[in-house]
Motif scaffolding. Structure first.
Motif, mmCIF file in Angstrom:
data_model
loop_
_atom_site.group_PDB
_atom_site.id
_atom_site.type_symbol
_atom_site.label_atom_id
_atom_site.label_comp_id
_atom_site.label_asym_id
_atom_site.label_seq_id
_atom_site.Cartn_x
_atom_site.Cartn_y
_atom_site.Cartn_z
ATOM 1 N N ALA A 1 -6.423 -45.169 4.219
ATOM 2 C CA ALA A 1 -6.480 -45.349 2.883
ATOM 3 C C ALA A 1 -6.565 -43.972 2.368
ATOM 4 N N ILE A 2 -7.196 -42.934 3.060
ATOM 5 C CA ILE A 2 -7.476 -41.503 2.643
ATOM 6 C C ILE A 2 -6.277 -40.851 2.901
ATOM 7 N N LYS A 3 -5.513 -41.389 3.938
ATOM 8 C CA LYS A 3 -4.229 -40.581 4.396
ATOM 9 C C LYS A 3 -2.971 -40.936 3.211
ATOM 10 N N ARG A 4 -3.161 -42.329 2.607
ATOM 11 C CA ARG A 4 -2.166 -42.434 1.748
ATOM 12 C C ARG A 4 -2.459 -41.652 0.359
ATOM 13 N N ARG A 5 -3.621 -41.048 0.154
ATOM 14 C CA ARG A 5 -3.789 -40.096 -1.024
ATOM 15 C C ARG A 5 -2.865 -39.099 -0.854
ATOM 16 N N PHE A 6 -2.562 -38.717 0.272
ATOM 17 C CA PHE A 6 -1.758 -37.322 0.486
ATOM 18 C C PHE A 6 -0.059 -37.584 0.558
ATOM 19 N N LYS A 7 0.343 -39.054 0.452
ATOM 20 C CA LYS A 7 1.609 -39.197 0.497
ATOM 21 C C LYS A 7 2.539 -38.638 -0.612
ATOM 22 N N PRO A 8 2.059 -38.407 -1.742
ATOM 23 C CA PRO A 8 3.005 -37.643 -2.944
ATOM 24 C C PRO A 8 3.020 -36.201 -2.651
ATOM 25 N N PHE A 9 2.302 -35.589 -1.726
ATOM 26 C CA PHE A 9 2.212 -34.197 -1.265
ATOM 27 C C PHE A 9 3.185 -33.935 -0.225
ATOM 28 N N ILE A 10 3.552 -34.750 0.754
ATOM 29 C CA ILE A 10 4.195 -34.493 1.709
ATOM 30 C C ILE A 10 5.635 -33.849 1.662
ATOM 31 N N GLY A 11 6.233 -34.066 0.575
ATOM 32 C CA GLY A 11 7.616 -33.196 0.350
ATOM 33 C C GLY A 11 7.282 -31.957 0.081
ATOM 34 N N GLU A 12 6.226 -31.617 -0.603
ATOM 35 C CA GLU A 12 5.624 -30.382 -1.045
ATOM 36 C C GLU A 12 5.162 -29.507 0.201
ATOM 37 N N LEU A 13 4.472 -30.228 0.888
ATOM 38 C CA LEU A 13 4.097 -29.467 2.152
ATOM 39 C C LEU A 13 5.187 -29.201 2.933
ATOM 40 N N VAL A 14 6.014 -30.095 3.456
ATOM 41 C CA VAL A 14 7.269 -29.702 4.059
ATOM 42 C C VAL A 14 8.044 -28.514 3.578
ATOM 43 N N ARG A 15 8.304 -28.598 2.063
ATOM 44 C CA ARG A 15 8.808 -27.390 1.569
ATOM 45 C C ARG A 15 8.133 -25.889 1.805
ATOM 46 N N LEU B 1 -7.413 -21.409 3.569
ATOM 47 C CA LEU B 1 -8.818 -21.865 3.765
ATOM 48 C C LEU B 1 -8.994 -23.143 3.239
ATOM 49 N N ARG B 2 -8.487 -23.349 1.798
ATOM 50 C CA ARG B 2 -8.408 -24.876 1.203
ATOM 51 C C ARG B 2 -7.703 -25.708 2.054
ATOM 52 N N PHE B 3 -6.643 -24.994 2.689
ATOM 53 C CA PHE B 3 -5.757 -26.404 3.600
ATOM 54 C C PHE B 3 -6.596 -26.698 4.924
ATOM 55 N N LYS B 4 -7.410 -25.883 5.184
ATOM 56 C CA LYS B 4 -8.571 -26.309 6.338
ATOM 57 C C LYS B 4 -9.174 -27.582 5.633
ATOM 58 N N VAL B 5 -9.687 -27.547 4.563
ATOM 59 C CA VAL B 5 -10.422 -28.733 4.149
ATOM 60 C C VAL B 5 -9.392 -29.993 3.996
ATOM 61 N N VAL B 6 -8.110 -29.653 3.386
ATOM 62 C CA VAL B 6 -6.984 -30.781 3.238
ATOM 63 C C VAL B 6 -6.821 -31.222 4.934
ATOM 64 N N ARG B 7 -6.894 -30.522 5.626
ATOM 65 C CA ARG B 7 -6.468 -31.132 7.094
ATOM 66 C C ARG B 7 -7.409 -31.782 7.576
ATOM 67 N N ASN B 8 -8.896 -31.445 7.305
ATOM 68 C CA ASN B 8 -9.821 -32.384 7.666
ATOM 69 C C ASN B 8 -9.793 -33.827 6.908
ATOM 70 N N LEU B 9 -9.572 -33.694 5.581
ATOM 71 C CA LEU B 9 -9.524 -34.841 5.048
ATOM 72 C C LEU B 9 -8.432 -35.673 5.393
ATOM 73 N N SER B 10 -7.319 -35.175 5.828
ATOM 74 C CA SER B 10 -6.161 -36.144 6.110
ATOM 75 C C SER B 10 -6.475 -36.820 7.524
ATOM 76 N N GLN B 11 -7.598 -36.407 8.116
ATOM 77 C CA GLN B 11 -7.588 -37.043 9.327
ATOM 78 C C GLN B 11 -8.539 -38.359 9.155
ATOM 79 N N GLY B 12 -8.739 -38.552 7.999
ATOM 80 C CA GLY B 12 -9.527 -40.028 7.499
ATOM 81 C C GLY B 12 -8.894 -41.237 7.782
ATOM 82 N N GLU B 13 -9.365 -42.476 7.388
ATOM 83 C CA GLU B 13 -8.737 -43.653 7.347
ATOM 84 C C GLU B 13 -7.457 -43.749 6.591
#
Length: 783
Positions: A499-513, A485-497
């Motif tokens: 500048a917003i996408k870059r906020r999630f760059k540190p978490f890409i490795g964790e998301l892949v794991r 459920l929280r990831f639904k919000v994360v998914r919506n936020l990651s659709q942004g511009e």
């Protein structure tokens, strides 16, 4: 003989009629002889109720569950989870409006009945109107009261007041019904003298109202036509009220002064005494009708007699008890479309807006529930937004009794893009963000996540929610709780511009794991894939993650293994995301291009899947390795050309972008062939007509693949080895004819004169004419 008893715990349920847990258990009794042989076995089922105090939104359910198990010997330590589930169910029921699993309408009537005895201070709610002595009524004098109904009006008022007193005690109702002529006499008096005395009407309606509290007495009430008579009295009193307001223009101000407890003049006091009696009669009439409305057939009759209009008119009055009753009744009626439309005509939302908020808790909660029912209608949601309810409802979220229903109404309001901006100027975003970053199961408050998902689709609100470390905090909470459920919000936020996408760059490795974790559920996998698919960050490369976690093998397996469509769709998007200059060679070697092309064949009827595969091709075509794979090893380009005539505009646009990329990067020979295919697709009808007129000896020929495409051959998309064959989609082949509208036919060169017929569409961009008049292609326009 030795006897052994063994307790076997059973299910844990919640009580229907009180705030309690019901524990089901079984006592197993075994009788044995002295040698230990079993002589007799018995199983005795039993139940134990464990009453629970009021559960609020902040109650510590796990701790309470442990206390319940400690206090009840019929519960085992292993049943902690079951007890917690039961307590949460009680908590949800309590927050939803009260104890008891009875239907909402029944609970509302019970709450009204509890307020009934204390309604209308002065003790007249039970129907003692016009009674001047304090002599208690007695069932032994029923015959005397009945005889007095034939006297003058004052005596009728007194006798009906005595009967109303008796009817307030449940044990007297059977005595009243035992007199066969009593109800008939009361209905006769009401019909003959009802217009002469409000007190008389109040007393008689009170008797029938007391009977209406019990369903078994409803036939007797209906037999004497009291439902219709109650509506007639309502109509009469409403007309009297309208006439009084015309005669006294300041009546509304006087009523407000009385409601606020201010001192009134003698004349104003007398006026309000009359109004109070009228409110009392209206209250009893509507309450009687609410009880009778248990029968849908009776409710339908009330609807035909405009009860909705009368109830909405009650919202302009100032008696709190009458207002609560009117709103409760309207809520019951609002579940039917016809009633809801009538309420909209009567401007019910504008009238309700003044009660949000108000000092009376019962009135406020019933108003919010009515607004929730009405908020299913888009037009009424617009009215609520214009009435300024959004900021008011946001403030009510902070108050536990109103939190759930307020969130529900706000969720419906947030469904419209026009309304989402209204949330920007409230505390809603901050409160929702605070709820999301805290640990806990959001399924207990699904309205929060539903509202958050809707709001984060608005770019401005997404920016606000991501600010001050919001994106990082929400993502951490989602990963920590493994919460889809929280990831639904994360998914919506990651659709942004970007500048917003870059906020999630540190978490890409964790998301892949998390993506490769075997414990990840299918529901969570969809959201994680969706979030990763959105993170198209130019400076970020997936090469290291692709090699470390074998992402290409994982995606190829998901796409080709027949997983659920939601998972496959997100995998297709992610496949396009990870394809860049560094990963393109690996993508080609993995066979992912072939997997996507084959999937397009299998899912050709599903527009969303076709669109996302086309987008993945759009991401792959700029890179040489994947472009060569798609151009030389599959028939993807031919299919993309066919998609240029798809009915879906998004698919047409994406396919057109793909073709443009091919033309930009392909060699001249390939580019010329693609242009020819695209021309033939746009001008298919013209070409077919021209070729048929020119005959088989015409030097003009179609591209071989395109000619087979027009004939509808099944092997149009077959590779040389036949491995990646795709049957022609008849729907898409037929739709290709629609592109003939983009041909400007300038007439048959062999006919004198020139006939021009403009058939091109508005959405095709700029057309460029081929001016070669001597060419057999004269008259065609190329796109």
């Amino acid at each position: 003989m030795p006897t052994k008893k063994k307790l076997k715990p059973g299910r844990v349920e919640i009580a229907d009629d009180e705030n309690a847990i019901v524990v089901l258990y079984e006592i197993q009794t075994t009788e044995t002889d002295d040698a230990g042989n079993v002589l007799k076995k018995e199983r005795t089922p039993g139940t134990k109720r464990v009453r629970v105090k009021t559960l609020s939104a902040g109650s510590d359910v796990p701790s309470l569950a442990l206390k319940v198990i400690e206090s009840c010997k019929f519960l085992a330590d292993s049943q902690v989870a079951a007890v917690e589930d039961a307590l949460r169910a009680l908590q949800r029921r309590e927050l939803a409006g009260g104890v008891g699993a009875a239907p909402r309408a029944d609970r509302d009537r019970d709450a009204l009945r509890e307020r009934y005895n204390s309604s209308f201070s002065g003790g007249n709610a039970g129907g003692n109107a016009g009674l001047s002595d304090d002599t208690p009524a007695s069932v032994r004098n029923i015959d005397d009261y009945l005889e007095a109904l034939y006297d003058e009006l004052p005596e009728k008022v007194k006798s009906t007041a005595k009967l109303a007193q008796l009817s307030r005690r449940v044990e007297n109702l059977e005595e009243l019904l035992a007199h066969d002529s009593l109800l008939g006499a009361l209905s006769r008096v009401l019909k003959e003298d009802g217009k002469r005395s409000v007190d008389l009407c109040t007393n008689i309606i009170s008797v029938f109202f007391s009977l209406s509290n019990f369903s078994q007495f409803h036939p007797a009430i209906s037999e004497h036509g009291m439902g219709a008579k109650a509506l007639e009295l309502v109509d009469l009193e409403v007309k009297r009220a309208e006439l009084r307001e015309k005669e006294h223009p300041d009546f509304g101000q006087v009523a407000r002064k009385m409601a606020e407890g201010k001192v009134l003049s003698d004349q104003q006091t007398k006026m309000m005494a009359v109004v109070r009696k009228q409110d009392q009669l209206l209250y009893l009439c509507f309450y009687l009708l609410l009880n009778l409305a248990e029968d849908p057939a009776v409710e339908k009759k009330m609807k035909k007699k405009n009860i909705v209009v009368y109830l909405v008119k009650m919202l302009d009055r100032h008696n709190v008890e009458l207002l609560i009753l009117a709103v409760t009744f309207l809520k019951k009626l609002s579940i039917y479309k016809e009633n809801k439309e009538k309420m909209a005509e009567c401007l019910v939302v504008e009238k309700l807006a003044k009660f949000v908020p108000c000092r009376n808790e019962a009135l406020l909660i019933q108003t919010l529930r009515l607004l929730y029912n009405l908020s299913f209608d888009p037009s009424l949601r617009d009215v609520m937004a214009k009435a300024g309810l959004v900021p008011t409802l946001v403030e009510l979220i902070k108050v536990p009794p109103y939190q759930q229903v307020s969130l529900s109404v706000l969720y419906h309001l947030s469904m419209s893009d026009a309304h989402k901006t209204l949330f920007t100027y409230t505390d809603a975003v901050a409160m929702i963000k605070s709820m999301l970053v805290q640990d806990g199961d959001l399924r207990e408050v699904p309205e929060v996540i539903a509202l958050a998902v809707n709001l984060t689709q608005a770019p401005r609100i997404a920016d606000v929610m991501c600010g001050d470390g919001g994106a990082e905090a929400i993502t951490n909470a989602a990963i920590r709780n493994m919460d889809s459920l929280r990831f639904k919000v994360v998914r919506n936020l990651s659709q942004g511009e970007i500048a917003i996408k870059r906020r999630f760059k540190p978490f890409i490795g964790e998301l892949v794991r998390l993506l490769r974790d075997e414990s990840t559920s299918g529901e969570l996998l969809v959201e994680v894939l969706g979030s990763l698919g959105n993170l198209t960050i130019p400076e970020f490369g997936f090469l290291d993650l692709v090699r470390e976690h074998d992402l290409l093998g994982f995606l190829s397996h998901v796409i080709g293994a027949g997983a659920e469509d939601d998972i496959v769709l997100e995998a297709v998007i992610f496949a396009g995301t990870i394809c860049d200059a560094t990963t393109a060679p690996l993508v080609r070697l993995s066979g992912l291009c072939h997997d996507l092309f084959r999937l397009m064949s299998e899912k050709k009827e599903e527009d969303e899947m076709v669109l996302q595969i086309a987008y993945a091709f759009r991401r792959m075509l700029p890179h040489e390795d994947t472009r060569m794979c798609l151009l030389e090893e599959t028939q993807a380009v031919l299919y993309l050309v066919d998609l240029l005539s798809d009915k879906n505009p998004a698919i047409r646009n994406t396919a057109s972008e793909c073709i443009d990329v091919v033309l930009d990067y392909a060699d001249p020979e390939t580019a010329e062939r693609v242009r020819r295919l695209r021309f033939e697709s746009f001008n298919q009808e013209w070409l077919e007509t021209t070729l048929s007129e020119m005959g088989p000896e015409s030097p003009m020929k179609l591209d071989g693949d395109r000619a087979r495409l027009m004939r509808g051959d099944d092997d149009v998309f077959d590779d040389d080895d036949g491995d990646d064959g795709m049957m022609m989609d008849e729907r898409r082949a037929d739709s290709a004819a629609g592109w003939s509208r983009n041909v400007m036919w300038n007439g048959d060169p062999g006919v004198e004169g020139e006939e021009s017929l403009d058939m091109y569409g508005d959405d095709m961009g700029q057309l460029s004419p081929d001016r070669g008049d001597d060419s057999p292609m004269a008259g065609a326009y190329v796109y």
